[in-house]
Write a protein that holds these residues in place. Structure first.
Motif, PDB file in Angstrom:
ATOM      1  N   THR A  18      34.340  52.633 -19.041  1.00  0.00           N
ATOM      2  CA  THR A  18      35.405  52.048 -18.215  1.00  0.00           C
ATOM      3  C   THR A  18      34.858  51.678 -16.837  1.00  0.00           C
ATOM      4  OG1 THR A  18      36.931  53.497 -19.360  1.00  0.00           O
ATOM      5  CG2 THR A  18      37.780  52.403 -17.414  1.00  0.00           C
ATOM      6  N   MET A  20      31.812  51.013 -16.120  1.00  0.00           N
ATOM      7  CA  MET A  20      30.924  49.851 -16.301  1.00  0.00           C
ATOM      8  C   MET A  20      31.727  48.564 -16.390  1.00  0.00           C
ATOM      9  SD  MET A  20      27.893  51.038 -18.829  1.00  0.00           S
ATOM     10  CE  MET A  20      27.266  49.390 -19.104  1.00  0.00           C
ATOM     11  N   CYS A  21      32.825  48.626 -17.119  1.00  0.00           N
ATOM     12  CA  CYS A  21      33.688  47.443 -17.278  1.00  0.00           C
ATOM     13  C   CYS A  21      34.190  46.982 -15.909  1.00  0.00           C
ATOM     14  CB  CYS A  21      34.892  47.759 -18.160  1.00  0.00           C
ATOM     15  SG  CYS A  21      34.478  47.811 -19.884  1.00  0.00           S
ATOM     16  N   LEU A  24      31.264  45.515 -13.893  1.00  0.00           N
ATOM     17  CA  LEU A  24      30.817  44.214 -14.398  1.00  0.00           C
ATOM     18  C   LEU A  24      31.870  43.135 -14.157  1.00  0.00           C
ATOM     19  CD1 LEU A  24      29.129  45.400 -17.695  1.00  0.00           C
ATOM     20  CD2 LEU A  24      27.995  44.367 -15.750  1.00  0.00           C
TER      21      LEU A  24
ATOM     22  N   TYR B 304      26.074  38.863 -16.769  1.00  0.00           N
ATOM     23  CA  TYR B 304      27.143  39.799 -16.413  1.00  0.00           C
ATOM     24  C   TYR B 304      28.314  39.661 -17.392  1.00  0.00           C
ATOM     25  CZ  TYR B 304      25.206  41.485 -12.017  1.00  0.00           C
ATOM     26  OH  TYR B 304      24.447  42.111 -11.087  1.00  0.00           O
ATOM     27  N   MET B 307      27.350  41.171 -20.665  1.00  0.00           N
ATOM     28  CA  MET B 307      27.350  42.634 -20.585  1.00  0.00           C
ATOM     29  C   MET B 307      28.773  43.167 -20.551  1.00  0.00           C
ATOM     30  SD  MET B 307      24.163  43.147 -18.051  1.00  0.00           S
ATOM     31  CE  MET B 307      24.425  44.825 -17.585  1.00  0.00           C
ATOM     32  N   LEU B 308      29.632  42.436 -19.815  1.00  0.00           N
ATOM     33  CA  LEU B 308      31.046  42.839 -19.745  1.00  0.00           C
ATOM     34  C   LEU B 308      31.664  42.773 -21.136  1.00  0.00           C
ATOM     35  CD1 LEU B 308      33.517  43.562 -17.994  1.00  0.00           C
ATOM     36  CD2 LEU B 308      33.947  41.133 -17.751  1.00  0.00           C
ATOM     37  N   THR B 311      30.422  45.617 -23.207  1.00  0.00           N
ATOM     38  CA  THR B 311      30.978  46.904 -22.771  1.00  0.00           C
ATOM     39  C   THR B 311      32.443  47.025 -23.189  1.00  0.00           C
ATOM     40  OG1 THR B 311      29.557  46.638 -20.869  1.00  0.00           O
ATOM     41  CG2 THR B 311      31.077  48.465 -20.805  1.00  0.00           C
ATOM     42  N   VAL B 312      33.201  45.934 -22.991  1.00  0.00           N
ATOM     43  CA  VAL B 312      34.624  45.972 -23.376  1.00  0.00           C
ATOM     44  C   VAL B 312      34.739  46.178 -24.889  1.00  0.00           C
ATOM     45  CG1 VAL B 312      36.715  44.570 -23.557  1.00  0.00           C
ATOM     46  CG2 VAL B 312      35.474  44.630 -21.420  1.00  0.00           C
ATOM     47  N   LEU B 315      33.964  49.728 -25.694  1.00  0.00           N
ATOM     48  CA  LEU B 315      35.057  50.622 -25.315  1.00  0.00           C
ATOM     49  C   LEU B 315      36.196  50.520 -26.335  1.00  0.00           C
ATOM     50  CD1 LEU B 315      35.999  52.575 -23.126  1.00  0.00           C
ATOM     51  CD2 LEU B 315      36.986  50.667 -21.908  1.00  0.00           C
TER      52      LEU B 315
END
Lengths: 325, 618
Positions: A18, A20-21, A24, B304, B307-308, B311-312, B315
């Motif tokens: 979270t 990191m989100c 970013l 970026y 990567m976002l 990551t999302v 998650l």
């Protein structure tokens, strides 16, 4: 127990992801503000003089290359060192990142340098100062090759003309207020003497009357002006007298002297690569502003010897008439 | 040693992985698969995007270079047009013997003064015929030695473009030393109708070209363009000053020799993409440089975003996986908890919930547990029954009537002076009880069982004053086989009471023991009254006999023997009774031939049939 531990690990992983989100996302949508442009002030004596043209060309090129704001503190002649000192202090108070300075008084500049070198990045041009116990690396210099110039000029002045080696040299220069001028003069005289010549007379006043008095008392074979004005005055003196073919050498930079040389009134003229000097001065300051721990450097700029024959060769033109000028 | 330690660690790691819970295993596996897939997809997309971006940047640069070349060409074409206009409209129409072209040249100059430094018209001998703007010609110069002059003189059919140089023709106080590009051509000068060769020079302002190209370079990107002559001479470069002073390098010569198109080069160890385009008329080359770092710089934001995205996705996948793993594993965990509760005795029933498969598993498990409980109950019941049977058997041995009668007989014998007979009776009674007890054993040898039967019969014979005859026909072979103890005596007791006790000396009881195959048969045959078929059948029916026991109490011993044999050896063994009225009764004990050894005796006592050995019988 184990299930509780697994839940803890899961919670940590989710928290990290979270975070990191969020980071970013922030990086993605927020443009990083451009770093403020470096500001450099150029404080030289008589800054509107044509002699600084090449230096400015180099400064402008470096400013474009390194994205720097340059301010020329336009002054004619500083009335005193105190006036220059005030100008410098005002600029520091205005928050400039660096200063390119040519001091008008070498002796008084030392204590001031000791003070300001810790406040901003300073790069001296033309001449160094008697700074006393100043920490090495706290300021930079972009200087002329004074010894090289003095020696080269002497060698040119002492060269044979029509199989005759000159003996006496009439030397004209402005008052030697800075270390660089003094060193050029001393090296020149030493080299002339080493080559078997002698200084017939040496003047700090380049007016035609003064030259005339000395020329009449001690006629010389070669006349040398160690600065642009002295060189011009020598040419003018002989032109007014209607004398042509005199052996005249010197250090110059102005278009007028170039014209004199083009028309054959000056035999050889030493010209400093001031454009390169301007570029290096800005580069030194930018490097120091970006990396204050790195000591500033001391650069020596090169020079060329031009005459009527070679002054329009491309290799000399790029130094004499920088395209960005 | 290290190797072993490493192997141990490896084993421990494997064990740890194996010991993961169902939820952790599902979560870990799904997440790992999702992570690998997402990364693979992300990296592939990124690479594809980077390739596309690179191609796009190169295409844009190529387009920009072409446009720039086109602008430069247009500019040069316009300069050429001015030169043509001057030649064809003015010079060709002028008779130089009586006119000059200074006014026309000045007019043209005024119209293009921003782009042109000067016009000059020379004769073939280098004399100045006309010039604009009107200026003083420098006397120091030998015009014929100027490259633009002799090039035009040598190649009369061409228009020549020089490299940038400082003009040195005229004294001009406003622009003393301008940088120019000279356009020269050979022209015909008419004087008295006779043509003579002349050279027309147009010095165009270098700053016009410089500004045109500087505008292209005025972007924040690291890309730039520069212009080189056909031999690599630098015409324009945004860092010309640095290059002239050795502060920067450029592959000018190498790039000047490249064909038009896209190339790659390396400068100071940095890769660059080079786009080369030739400028018409001049042979100059416009070189566009794209440093490799600018490709990466343009992708920083995309990185970026990527990567976002990853990551999302991670998650989301993690949370979904956790939920799914929970849903899948919850019933299994509950089942596991339920089993643990049953193990700890807190609960009796298994929780049946969750998916079809888990429910099936729970139901099956529940059924097994219930069956097991049933079996356990049965075993307990059997054990209890066995104990009861054995107690009954023992009780029957110490039947007070039997003991009373026997002791009464002994007293009577002593009173009659039959001491020897009394001693015999007492000895037989002692032997009877010794075998009955047999140190608590249930399994004894057939030999001892027969001995027990003989003791019993000797006592009974004494009591009944030899009113019946007893014959033992026991094969010696069966003596050393196992039997449940006290199985013959109740049958004999029945044979005496219900068979031969009322006979007057004709009664006969035969005890016969034989081995047939793997079985042993011991029969008690009497010639008494016998029974009808129904009575005979009911003797081994538990329900009937329980009822009968309550009302009459006879024949119960036989059922007890039958059950004890079956409990010990199995359903296929037990008693078999046959009888005929007025003929007699035959009760046969059927048991397996199990050699009487200490191991077998112990195995039978413990009902451990797998350990029984049937070999080694003498």
């Amino acid at each position: 127990m184990k299930r509780k531990q697994n839940g803890k690990i899961f919670g940590i992983v989710v928290s990290i992801l979270t975070a990191m989100c969020v980071y970013l996302y922030y990086e993605t949508i927020h443009d990083k503000p451009a770093p403020p442009r470096i500001r450099i002030s150029v404080i030289v004596n008589d800054s509107i003089d044509n002699k600084w043209g090449r230096l400015q060309a180099g400064i402008e090129q470096a400013a474009k290359e390194f994205d720097v704001n340059i301010s020329y503190i336009t002054m004619h002649q500083f009335e005193s060192f105190e006036q220059q000192q005030k100008t410098i202090e005002d600029e520091i108070n205005n928050g400039v990142d660096g200063l390119i300075v040519q001091f008008v008084d070498n002796d008084q500049a030392g204590p001031l340098m000791n003070r300001i070198a810790n406040q901003t990045s300073v790069c001296l041009i033309e001449t160094d100062v008697n700074h006393g116990p100043l920490l090495e690396g706290n300021y930079g210099t972009v200087l002329r090759d004074t010894k090289g110039i003095g020696k080269t000029l002497a060698q040119h002045a002492m060269q044979e003309v029509d199989g005759k080696k000159p003996k006496k040299i009439g030397l004209v220069h402005e008052p030697l207020l800075d270390l660089a001028k003094e060193e050029i003069r001393n090296t020149f005289v030493e080299e002339v003497e080493a080559l078997g010549g002698e200084i017939g007379w040496e003047l700090e006043d380049s007016s035609s009357t003064t030259i005339d008095i000395h020329e009449k008392s001690v006629p010389c074979d070669v006349y040398v002006g160690l600065d642009d004005k002295s060189l011009q005055d020598i040419v003018i003196y002989f032109a007014m007298k209607g004398l042509v073919g005199e052996q005249i050498y010197g250090i110059g930079h102005s278009d007028r002297n170039l014209k004199f040389m083009e028309y054959g009134f000056i035999n050889d003229m030493v010209i400093n690569n001031d454009a390169k000097g301007g570029y290096l001065a800005v580069r030194e300051i930018v490097d120091h502003v970006k990396n204050p721990k790195k000591p500033m450097g001391h650069d020596v700029i090169d020079y060329i010897v031009v005459n009527q024959e070679n002054m329009f060769e491309l290799r000399n033109d790029v130094i004499l008439f920088p395209k960005g000028q | 040693m290290d190797k072993r330690a490493m192997e141990n660690r490896k084993e421990q790691r494997k064990k740890k992985i194996k010991n993961l819970s169902v939820q952790s295993t599902i979560l870990f596996s799904y997440t790992l698969v999702s992570l690998v897939s997402t990364l693979f997809l992300g990296i592939t997309l990124y690479q594809q995007y980077a390739r596309e971006t690179r191609s796009q940047m190169i295409a844009n640069t190529e387009l920009l270079a072409k446009q720039t070349v086109s602008s430069v060409e247009d500019y040069l074409r316009s300069m050429r047009g001015i030169s043509d206009a001057m030649y064809y409209d003015i010079i060709k129409n002028t008779d130089f013997s009586k006119d000059n072209v200074d006014d026309e040249l000045n007019l043209l100059y005024e119209a293009h003064r921003n782009d042109i430094i000067s016009f000059a018209l020379y004769g073939a001998d280098g004399t100045l015929v006309g010039a604009a703007p009107t200026s003083i010609e420098k006397f120091t110069l030998d015009i014929k030695q100027q490259p633009w002059f002799y090039e035009a003189q040598q190649h009369v059919e061409n228009i020549h473009f020089s490299l940038p140089h400082v003009q040195n023709l005229f004294d001009d106080s406003h622009v003393p030393y301008p940088w120019v590009i000279s356009i020269s051509r050979s022209v015909e000068l008419n004087a008295h109708g006779k043509p003579k060769q002349g050279i027309l020079l147009l010095d165009m302002n270098y700053h016009s070209i410089q500004e045109m190209l500087s505008e292209v370079n005025e972007t924040n990107s690291q890309q730039y363009v520069y212009l080189v002559g056909s031999n690599g001479e630098l015409i324009y470069h945004p860092n010309q000053l640095e290059i002239n002073n050795g502060l920067r390098m450029e592959n000018t010569l190498q790039n000047a020799n490249l064909e038009d198109g896209i190339h790659e080069d390396v400068l100071n160890g940095s890769d660059r993409v080079v786009c080369v385009n030739t400028v018409s008329y001049t042979g100059w080359k416009l070189v566009s440089i794209i440093p490799a770092s600018s490709f990466k710089g343009g992708l920083a934001n995309s990185r970026y975003v990527l990567m976002l995205m990853i990551t999302v996705t991670m998650l989301t996948v993690l949370l979904i996986n956790r939920y799914v793993a929970g849903v899948i594993s919850r019933p299994i965990i509950d089942l596991d908890d339920s089993i643990k509760d049953i193990e700890e005795g807190n609960k009796k029933e298994i929780l049946i919930e969750g998916s079809k498969e888990v429910q099936h598993l729970a139901i099956t498990l529940d059924s097994y547990i219930k069956q097991n409980e049933l079996l356990m109950d049965e075993v307990v019941m059997e054990q209890e029954e066995k104990r009861k049977s054995e107690m009954d058997a023992l009780q029957s041995q110490i039947n007070p009537h039997f003991l009373y009668n026997t002791l009464d007989s002994i007293v009577w014998m002593i009173e009659e002076g039959g001491y020897d007979e009394a001693v015999f009776m007492i000895t037989e009674l002692a032997s009877l009880f010794r075998i009955s007890l047999s140190k608590g054993k249930t399994i004894i040898s057939i030999k001892r069982e027969i001995q027990h039967a003989k003791n019993y019969m000797n006592i009974q014979k004494a009591r009944y004053k030899d009113t019946f005859e007893t014959i033992f026909e026991i094969d010696d072979d069966i003596n050393n086989y196992c039997t449940v103890k006290l199985v013959i005596q109740p049958i004999l007791e029945n044979a005496i009471y219900y068979g031969v006790s009322k006979e007057d000396g004709d009664g006969k009881i035969i005890i016969r023991g034989v081995k047939e195959g793997n079985d042993i048969y011991i029969s008690v045959i009497d010639n008494g009254f016998g029974m009808d078929e129904e009575t005979c059948e009911n003797l081994l029916d538990e329900d009937v006999m329980n009822h009968h026991k309550k009302s009459h109490g006879s024949g119960v011993g036989l059922l007890n023997v039958h059950k004890r044999i079956q409990l010990r050896f199995g359903e296929q063994y037990g008693l078999k009774i046959s009888s005929e009225l007025d003929e007699g009764t035959n009760v046969t004990i059927h048991i397996p031939a199990i050699p009487y050894t200490q191991a077998n005796q112990l195995a039978l006592e413990n009902m451990d049939f797998d350990s029984i050995e049937v070999e080694g019988v003498e």
